[in-house]
Design an enzyme around this catalytic site. Structure first.
Site, PDB file in Angstrom:
ATOM      1  N   GLY A 100       0.844  -1.208   0.000  1.00  0.00           N
ATOM      2  CA  GLY A 100       0.000   0.000   0.000  1.00  0.00           C
ATOM      3  C   GLY A 100       0.871   1.247   0.000  1.00  0.00           C
ATOM      4  O   GLY A 100       2.060   1.191  -0.295  1.00  0.00           O
ATOM      5  N   GLU A 486      -6.828  -3.332 -27.519  1.00  0.00           N
ATOM      6  CA  GLU A 486      -6.399  -4.439 -26.644  1.00  0.00           C
ATOM      7  C   GLU A 486      -5.214  -5.167 -27.249  1.00  0.00           C
ATOM      8  O   GLU A 486      -4.245  -5.509 -26.564  1.00  0.00           O
ATOM      9  CB  GLU A 486      -7.571  -5.385 -26.410  1.00  0.00           C
ATOM     10  CG  GLU A 486      -7.241  -6.652 -25.651  1.00  0.00           C
ATOM     11  CD  GLU A 486      -6.657  -6.415 -24.258  1.00  0.00           C
ATOM     12  OE1 GLU A 486      -6.718  -5.260 -23.776  1.00  0.00           O
ATOM     13  OE2 GLU A 486      -6.134  -7.360 -23.658  1.00  0.00           O
ATOM     14  N   LYS A 490      -1.505  -5.581 -25.484  1.00  0.00           N
ATOM     15  CA  LYS A 490      -0.862  -6.896 -25.284  1.00  0.00           C
ATOM     16  C   LYS A 490       0.572  -6.859 -25.807  1.00  0.00           C
ATOM     17  O   LYS A 490       1.512  -7.261 -25.124  1.00  0.00           O
ATOM     18  CB  LYS A 490      -1.656  -7.992 -26.009  1.00  0.00           C
ATOM     19  CG  LYS A 490      -2.988  -8.310 -25.374  1.00  0.00           C
ATOM     20  CD  LYS A 490      -2.909  -9.179 -24.131  1.00  0.00           C
ATOM     21  CE  LYS A 490      -2.940  -8.530 -22.802  1.00  0.00           C
ATOM     22  NZ  LYS A 490      -3.875  -7.560 -22.400  1.00  0.00           N
ATOM     23  N   HIS A 509      -6.229  10.734 -40.208  1.00  0.00           N
ATOM     24  CA  HIS A 509      -6.117  12.039 -39.521  1.00  0.00           C
ATOM     25  C   HIS A 509      -4.821  12.138 -38.732  1.00  0.00           C
ATOM     26  O   HIS A 509      -4.775  12.804 -37.699  1.00  0.00           O
ATOM     27  CB  HIS A 509      -7.341  12.224 -38.614  1.00  0.00           C
ATOM     28  CG  HIS A 509      -8.633  12.139 -39.355  1.00  0.00           C
ATOM     29  ND1 HIS A 509      -9.163  13.184 -40.080  1.00  0.00           N
ATOM     30  CD2 HIS A 509      -9.470  11.084 -39.562  1.00  0.00           C
ATOM     31  CE1 HIS A 509     -10.283  12.806 -40.656  1.00  0.00           C
ATOM     32  NE2 HIS A 509     -10.501  11.537 -40.365  1.00  0.00           N
TER      33      HIS A 509
HETATM   34  C1  AGP Z   1      -3.807  -5.962 -18.827  1.00  0.00           C
HETATM   35  O1  AGP Z   1      -3.092  -6.887 -19.621  1.00  0.00           O
HETATM   36  C2  AGP Z   1      -2.938  -5.318 -17.784  1.00  0.00           C
HETATM   37  N1  AGP Z   1      -2.316  -6.294 -16.980  1.00  0.00           N
HETATM   38  C3  AGP Z   1      -3.636  -4.209 -17.015  1.00  0.00           C
HETATM   39  O2  AGP Z   1      -3.956  -3.206 -17.947  1.00  0.00           O
HETATM   40  C4  AGP Z   1      -4.936  -4.580 -16.270  1.00  0.00           C
HETATM   41  O3  AGP Z   1      -5.956  -4.866 -17.193  1.00  0.00           O
HETATM   42  C5  AGP Z   1      -5.364  -3.368 -15.434  1.00  0.00           C
HETATM   43  O4  AGP Z   1      -4.363  -3.117 -14.481  1.00  0.00           O
HETATM   44  C6  AGP Z   1      -6.724  -3.542 -14.726  1.00  0.00           C
HETATM   45  O5  AGP Z   1      -6.648  -4.620 -13.831  1.00  0.00           O
HETATM   46  P1  AGP Z   1      -8.029  -5.183 -13.204  1.00  0.00           P
HETATM   47  O6  AGP Z   1      -8.841  -5.717 -14.331  1.00  0.00           O
HETATM   48  O7  AGP Z   1      -7.594  -6.240 -12.248  1.00  0.00           O
HETATM   49  O8  AGP Z   1      -8.709  -4.035 -12.525  1.00  0.00           O
END
Ligand code: AGP
Length: 613
Positions: A100, A486, A490, A509
């Site tokens: 945290g 997406e 990746k 654009h």
């Molecule tokens: C996705 O491949 C990443 N590891 C990252 O963007 C992830 O989707 C994002 O941190 C959100 O995580 P969550 O779905 O657990 O909230």
């Protein structure tokens, strides 16, 4: 975020902690450390992955029946041996591990320094253990009382475990906005960030709630109170159905590849009990009692991060297309701070695989405060977001260990499709015939996923064609535009190649200036609607010598003539395309990353769930 594991029992904690840290490494891996109490309170910690810690400690004959371990994703202080956890108090009597951010650590550090405390590290965590020490010494308190007093001075997020050298039969844990799970074995007690390092020992867990303190002792077991008072609370024990093989790689080289190949099964799992193609119905338990309020809502706002934000964009297309309810998609990190206008006529969907992403959790809390109905779409059972929303649906994809999200994405999109069907059928937006056509087609998706996976070797060959590029462009239209985003995410997050996703028509654009013979362009061209438009976009790229890899519907001949390479996927109807068109992009990024010898499951700088801001 970081990984936490602690043990109290009659076994040697050392191997348990090390194995637990390996299972938690997906949460962060800048450094790792353990504290063991066996008369002496010893701390061993090292920059780098858990294996570095294992190399440092495995020949020392370490034995202790109480101990704790931590794997770090740095927030305050660079990744190095000194900033690694656990941290000692000034008198070396206490040790702490923490996940945290202590936001007021600088103020606390100044006050403690004036009282004579000296610090070794740059971390906020070390400040917290000195604060606990200060209260323990000043007021002669037992450990849990000193922790309680200290946490009342703290602003921020924490999941901590503290050990006291003078109290070798006790572990003290506490949490606020960072997850902590207690494992209850027959003679063993565990505290961890999530269930993955506990499940091989026990499936009985208690999820600690915000501002709760857990005291684990050999004679009394688990006692829970809060930071505001020491009145004991009855723990709620959950029995998990997670299994060990779900956590193993199952013969795959990486968790990511395993999880890509699980998608036929996980999409089926997500639909189980919710879709019946024979009888022709879709049901979502968590949605039932809120359908009228949602159908009458002014709008649905979807807040998420990363890949979950991409599935949110597909949710926007699905819900507006099939249920005709206005939808707005927000980055959770922006939404939480821009003072949005929200009323009880709004519905906020929060999407999160981990259920612990700090920004998404905060967005959900803000929406709740402003009176909106908050609905969660989550994978991890019992996670913070799942437990704080008014209602929700789990996507049931099982533990997703690879940092790059794959099966969770298709699980989220499947859930959003089911939700759109339920809402659209109920509010009359969906004709009976189209409703039943969508149900039948959705039921066929798992088999079609298997067909897409059969193209793996061809996709691996194409990965070889682009593995040395520095830049790529991903283009898509309609439902495939978020898929382009997406696919780009990746590639960049596991191969470190810069990749950008764009609406195909938008390329003219600006991004078209990037196109030349060195620029691979991945075009998702499976659209039924706007097909001619996407063909034109491919021509525009080819006219500038761009290299085009096209994802096309099987049997396509027109694009095959103009693109450099084509990957065919089974035909489906536009709203369901993302469930198929994303898979070649997942495999492409996977193979490129492997060829570039990147760390596929634990890419640099990343963590599986970002539980800090
Ligand atoms: C996705 O491949 C990443 N590891 C990252 O963007 C992830 O989707 C994002 O941190 C959100 O995580 P969550 O779905 O657990 O909230």
């Amino acid at each position: 975020m970081c990984g936490i594991i602690a043990y109290l029992g009659d076994k040697n904690s050392y191997p348990i902690l090390l194995e637990g840290l390996r299972r938690l490494e997906y949460r962060g891996y800048d450094s790792a450390g353990i504290a063991l109490l066996n008369g002496e309170l010893s701390v061993y910690k090292k920059k780098g992955k858990v294996q570095e810690l294992a190399d440092l400690t495995e020949n020392k004959g370490l034995f202790a029946t109480i101990g704790m371990g931590h794997t770090r994703w740095a927030t305050h202080g660079k990744p190095d041996d000194i900033n690694a956890h656990p941290h000692f108090s000034g008198n070396n009597r206490l040790a702490i591990i923490h996940n945290g951010i202590i936001e007021n650590y600088a103020t606390l550090k100044e006050a403690l320094t004036r009282l004579g405390h000296q610090f070794e590290s740059e971390t906020d965590t070390e400040v917290l253990i000195h604060l606990i020490e200060e209260f323990q010494n000043r007021d002669k308190l037992p450990l849990e009382e000193a922790v309680r007093k200290a946490l009342n001075k703290v602003v921020g997020a924490y999941a901590i475990v503290v050990i006291d050298k003078n109290d070798p039969n006790k572990l003290v844990g506490a949490r606020k906005s960072s997850p902590l799970v207690i494992g209850l074995g027959d003679k063993d007690l565990f505290i961890a960030s999530d269930a993955t390092p506990i499940i091989q020992y026990t499936n009985k867990v208690v999820y600690l709630n915000d501002e709760e303190i857990a005291v684990l002792t050999r004679d009394k077991g688990l006692e829970i109170s809060t930071i505001s008072n020491d009145e004991l609370q009855e723990p709620v024990i959950h029995e998990l159905d997670m299994s060990m093989d779900q956590l193993e790689k199952g013969g795959y080289e990486h968790f990511m590849l395993k999880e890509i190949y699980q998608q036929s099964q996980t999409i089926s799992d997500c639909m189980r009990g919710r879709l019946n193609a024979i009888e022709g119905w879709v049901r979502l338990g968590g949605l039932e009692e809120h359908i009228n309020r949602i159908n009458k809502a002014n709008r649905i706002i979807i807040a998420a991060c990363g890949t979950s934000w991409h599935s949110a964009l597909i949710g926007e297309y699905l819900i507006e297309d099939l249920a005709r309810i206005p939808v707005e998609v927000e980055y959770a990190s922006e939404f939480r701070y821009r003072n949005p206008i929200l009323t009880d006529k709004d519905v906020v969907l929060v999407i999160s695989q981990s259920g612990e992403t700090a920004d998404t959790l905060a967005a959900a809390e803000l929406a709740k405060e402003k009176g909106a109905l908050v609905y969660g779409i989550v994978n991890v059972v019992g996670s913070s977001i799942a437990r704080m929303t008014h209602a929700g649906s789990y996507i049931h994809c099982g533990p997703e260990i690879g940092v790059a999200s794959t099966k969770a994405f298709t699980g989220q999109v499947t859930l959003l499709t089911l939700m759109s069907l339920v809402l659209g059928q109920r509010n009359g937006s969906l004709s009976n015939s189209y409703y039943h056509q969508l149900i039948a087609e959705l039921a066929s998706i798992p088999d079609k996923v298997e067909k897409v996976l059969a193209s793996n070797e061809k996709i691996k060959y194409l990965a070889g064609e682009i593995k040395n590029t520095n830049n790529t462009l991903y283009l898509g239209r309609g439902y495939n535009f978020p898929v382009a985003l997406e696919g780009a995410l990746k590639l960049k997050e596991i191969s470190y190649i810069h990749a950008e996703g764009y609406p195909a028509a938008e390329m003219k654009h600006g991004p078209i200036a990037l196109i030349d013979e060195n620029m691979p362009v991945i075009v998702i061209a499976t659209n039924v609607s706007a097909y001619e438009k996407i063909v034109s976009n491919i021509m525009e790229v080819k006219a500038r010598k761009g290299i085009v890899i096209a994802i096309v519907t099987e049997g396509d001949v027109e694009i095959k003539r103009i693109a450099d390479h084509c990957i065919e996927i089974p035909s489906t109807i536009d709203p369901l395309t993302p469930l198929l068109s994303v898979i070649p992009l997942q495999l492409l990024s996977y193979h490129v990353a492997v060829m570039r010898q990147c760390d596929v499951d634990q890419p640099r700088n990343l963590a599986k769930s970002v539980t800090v801001e």
